[in-house]
Design an enzyme around this catalytic site. Structure first.
Site, PDB file in Angstrom:
ATOM      1  N   GLN A 170      -1.777  -1.671   3.867  1.00 54.98           N
ATOM      2  CA  GLN A 170      -1.000  -0.560   4.414  1.00 54.98           C
ATOM      3  C   GLN A 170      -1.681   0.047   5.639  1.00 54.98           C
ATOM      4  OE1 GLN A 170      -0.769   2.639   1.545  1.00 54.98           O
ATOM      5  NE2 GLN A 170      -2.914   2.471   0.975  1.00 54.98           N
ATOM      6  N   HIS A 207      -3.196  -2.067  -0.244  1.00 56.70           N
ATOM      7  CA  HIS A 207      -2.296  -1.335  -1.149  1.00 56.70           C
ATOM      8  C   HIS A 207      -2.342  -2.041  -2.503  1.00 56.70           C
ATOM      9  CE1 HIS A 207       2.055   0.239  -2.133  1.00 56.70           C
ATOM     10  NE2 HIS A 207       1.223   0.340  -3.136  1.00 56.70           N
ATOM     11  N   ASN A 248      -7.894   5.303  -1.866  1.00 56.33           N
ATOM     12  CA  ASN A 248      -6.656   6.020  -2.143  1.00 56.33           C
ATOM     13  C   ASN A 248      -6.452   6.954  -0.962  1.00 56.33           C
ATOM     14  OD1 ASN A 248      -4.571   7.543  -3.091  1.00 56.33           O
ATOM     15  ND2 ASN A 248      -5.510   8.009  -5.068  1.00 56.33           N
ATOM     16  N   VAL A 249      -5.534   6.614  -0.069  1.00 55.93           N
ATOM     17  CA  VAL A 249      -5.416   7.404   1.157  1.00 55.93           C
ATOM     18  C   VAL A 249      -4.555   8.659   0.981  1.00 55.93           C
ATOM     19  CG1 VAL A 249      -5.837   5.367   2.573  1.00 55.93           C
ATOM     20  CG2 VAL A 249      -3.478   6.086   2.159  1.00 55.93           C
ATOM     21  N   PHE A 295      -6.035   5.216  -8.071  1.00 62.83           N
ATOM     22  CA  PHE A 295      -5.205   4.248  -7.357  1.00 62.83           C
ATOM     23  C   PHE A 295      -5.449   2.840  -7.922  1.00 62.83           C
ATOM     24  CE2 PHE A 295      -4.358   2.273  -2.882  1.00 62.83           C
ATOM     25  CZ  PHE A 295      -3.036   2.046  -3.189  1.00 62.83           C
ATOM     26  N   HIS A 325      -3.747   2.558 -11.275  1.00 60.54           N
ATOM     27  CA  HIS A 325      -2.299   2.408 -11.130  1.00 60.54           C
ATOM     28  C   HIS A 325      -1.935   0.969 -10.738  1.00 60.54           C
ATOM     29  CE1 HIS A 325       1.816   3.206  -9.686  1.00 60.54           C
ATOM     30  NE2 HIS A 325       1.471   2.489  -8.645  1.00 60.54           N
ATOM     31  N   GLU A 326      -2.632   0.422  -9.754  1.00 60.92           N
ATOM     32  CA  GLU A 326      -2.315  -0.922  -9.268  1.00 60.92           C
ATOM     33  C   GLU A 326      -2.595  -1.987 -10.320  1.00 60.92           C
ATOM     34  OE1 GLU A 326      -0.848  -2.060  -6.342  1.00 60.92           O
ATOM     35  OE2 GLU A 326      -0.301   0.042  -6.130  1.00 60.92           O
ATOM     36  N   LYS A 384       0.074  -1.581 -13.208  1.00 62.22           N
ATOM     37  CA  LYS A 384       1.427  -1.946 -12.802  1.00 62.22           C
ATOM     38  C   LYS A 384       1.536  -3.428 -12.434  1.00 62.22           C
ATOM     39  CE  LYS A 384       5.285  -0.624  -9.925  1.00 62.22           C
ATOM     40  NZ  LYS A 384       5.729   0.123  -8.756  1.00 62.22           N
ATOM     41  N   HIS A 385       0.556  -3.950 -11.700  1.00 62.53           N
ATOM     42  CA  HIS A 385       0.669  -5.313 -11.176  1.00 62.53           C
ATOM     43  C   HIS A 385      -0.349  -6.291 -11.767  1.00 62.53           C
ATOM     44  CE1 HIS A 385       3.500  -3.959  -8.100  1.00 62.53           C
ATOM     45  NE2 HIS A 385       2.708  -2.931  -7.885  1.00 62.53           N
TER      46      HIS A 385
END
Ligand code: NAG
Ligand code: NAG
Ligand code: NAG
Ligand code: NAG
Ligand code: NAG
Ligand code: NAG
Ligand code: NAG
Length: 227
Positions: A36, A61, A101-102, A110, A113-114, A117-118
Site C-alpha cells: 500500500q 498490506h 500499521n500506518v 495489524f 488481523h492479517e 483473516k488471510h
C-alpha cells in the site's frame, strides 16, 4: 425415507467430508502480495488521524491466498489464530519496517488481523513464521517506491497518470503483470482516482511470481493521481 444404497453411502460421505475439508481450510490457488501507499490509506482511513503514519514508501498490506473464481472468498479460515509469541525479536524488527500499521501505532494488531483473516487460509503451505518471513522477503525483492521513482513517477499533487504509465515500469522490473488498486479521489470523485495499492502475484507455494489477472482495482479511463 429411503436409505442410501450401502454402495453409495461411502462415496457420498467421503465427498461430504471432502467438502467440509475444502471449506474449513479455504482452498486457494495463488497469492496476492499487496503493498500500500500509506498516504492514500491514511487519507481514506476512518481511524483517528492523530495516529496516522503517512510514510512516503510502499509498505506491506498483506499476503492474500486467493481464488480466481472469487478473489475475495478465501478469508477467515479455521486454523491456528495469531500468536504474538511466535514473532521473534528479529522478525519483529524487520516487520516494523516492511509491515507497519500506518493507521495506528499498534503494529501487532495489524499483523494479527492479517494473519487471522488471510494467513489462516494458507496454513497448509506457510505457518505463521513462514507467512511473515516470506512476505518480508517479497517486499525486499522489489522496491516499488524506487521502481516508480526511476520512471519519474513520484508523488505530486497535480500530475495525473494513465494505468499503463504506472503498470509498465513495475512490469519491466518484475517481468510479470502486476495490478493496481485505486481509491476514489475524495476531492475529485468523477475526474480522478488515487493510487492506493500495487499487487504482485505468486503461485500456490508463494515461491514463483506469476502474472496477476486484473480484477477489480482502478477504474478504466479515469486518470490516476499519486500523491
Ligand atoms: C476456490 O475456487 C474453486 C473453484 O471454483 C472452488 O471450488 C472453491 O470452493 C473456492 N474456494 C474458496 C475458498 O473460495
Ligand atoms: C496491540 O495489539 C495486540 C494484538 O491485538 C494486543 O495484544 C496488545 O495489547 C496491543 N497493544 C497495545 C499497547 O495496545
Ligand atoms: C514453521 O515451519 C518451520 C519449517 O517446517 C518450522 O521450523 C517452524 O518451527 C514452524 N514454526 C511455527 C511457528 O510453527
Ligand atoms: C525502498 O527505498 C526507499 C528509499 O529509497 C526505502 O525507504 C524503502 O525502505 C525501500 N524499500 C525496500 C523494499 O527496500
Ligand atoms: C530504470 O529506468 C531505466 C530506463 O529509464 C531502465 O532501463 C531500468 O531498467 C530501470 N531500473 C529499474 C531498477 O527499474
Ligand atoms: C459525479 O457524477 C455523478 C453521476 O455520474 C453525478 O451525479 C455527480 O453529481 C458528479 N459529482 C461531481 C462532484 O461532479
Ligand atoms: C486468471 O488467470 C488464470 C491463469 O492464467 C486463468 O486460468 C484464469 O482463467 C483467469 N481468470 C480470469 C477471471 O480471468
Amino acid at each position: 425415507m429411503a436409505m442410501l444404497e450401502p454402495s453409495l453411502a461411502f462415496p457420498v460421505l467421503a465427498f461430504a467430508f471432502f467438502l467440509c475439508f475444502i471449506m474449513s481450510t479455504g482452498s486457494y490457488v495463488y497469492f496476492q502480495f499487496v503493498q500500500q501507499w500509506p498516504p492514500t490509506t491514511c487519507r481514506l482511513s476512518s481511524k483517528p488521524s492523530n495516529q496516522h503514519r503517512p510514510l512516503q514508501r510502499f509498505t506491506i498490506h498483506g499476503l492474500w491466498p486467493s481464488n480466481y473464481s472469487n478473489p475475495r472468498k478465501s478469508s477467515n479460515c479455521n486454523g491456528l489464530q495469531f500468536d504474538a509469541r511466535k514473532v521473534s525479536p528479529r522478525l519483529r524488527s524487520k516487520l516494523k519496517i516492511s509491515w507497519p500499521n500506518v493507521e495506528s501505532d499498534n503494529d501487532t494488531k495489524f499483523w494479527e488481523h492479517e494473519w487471522n483473516k488471510h494467513g489462516t487460509c494458507s496454513q497448509e503451505t506457510l505457518n505463521q513464521t513462514q507467512f511473515f518471513e516470506r512476505s518480508h522477503d517479497m517486499w525486499m525483492s522489489y522496491n516499488i517506491t524506487n521502481i516508480l521513482k526511476n520512471a519519474s513517477i513520484v508523488p505530486s499533487a497535480t500530475q495525473k497518470w494513465k494505468y499503463s504509465d504506472i503498470e509498465s515500469p513495475i512490469k519491466t522490473a518484475t517481468q510479470r503483470t502486476p495490478f493496481l488498486r485505486c481509491k476514489r479521489d475524495p476531492s475529485h470523485p468523477n475526474n480522478s482516482q488515487l493510487l492506493h495499492e500495487v499487487v504482485i502475484c505468486y503461485d500456490y507455494k508463494a515461491k514463483k511470481q506469476i502474472d496477476c489477472n486484473r480484477t477489480a482495482g482502478c477504474w478504466n479511463n479515469v486518470d490516476i493521481k499519486f500523491e
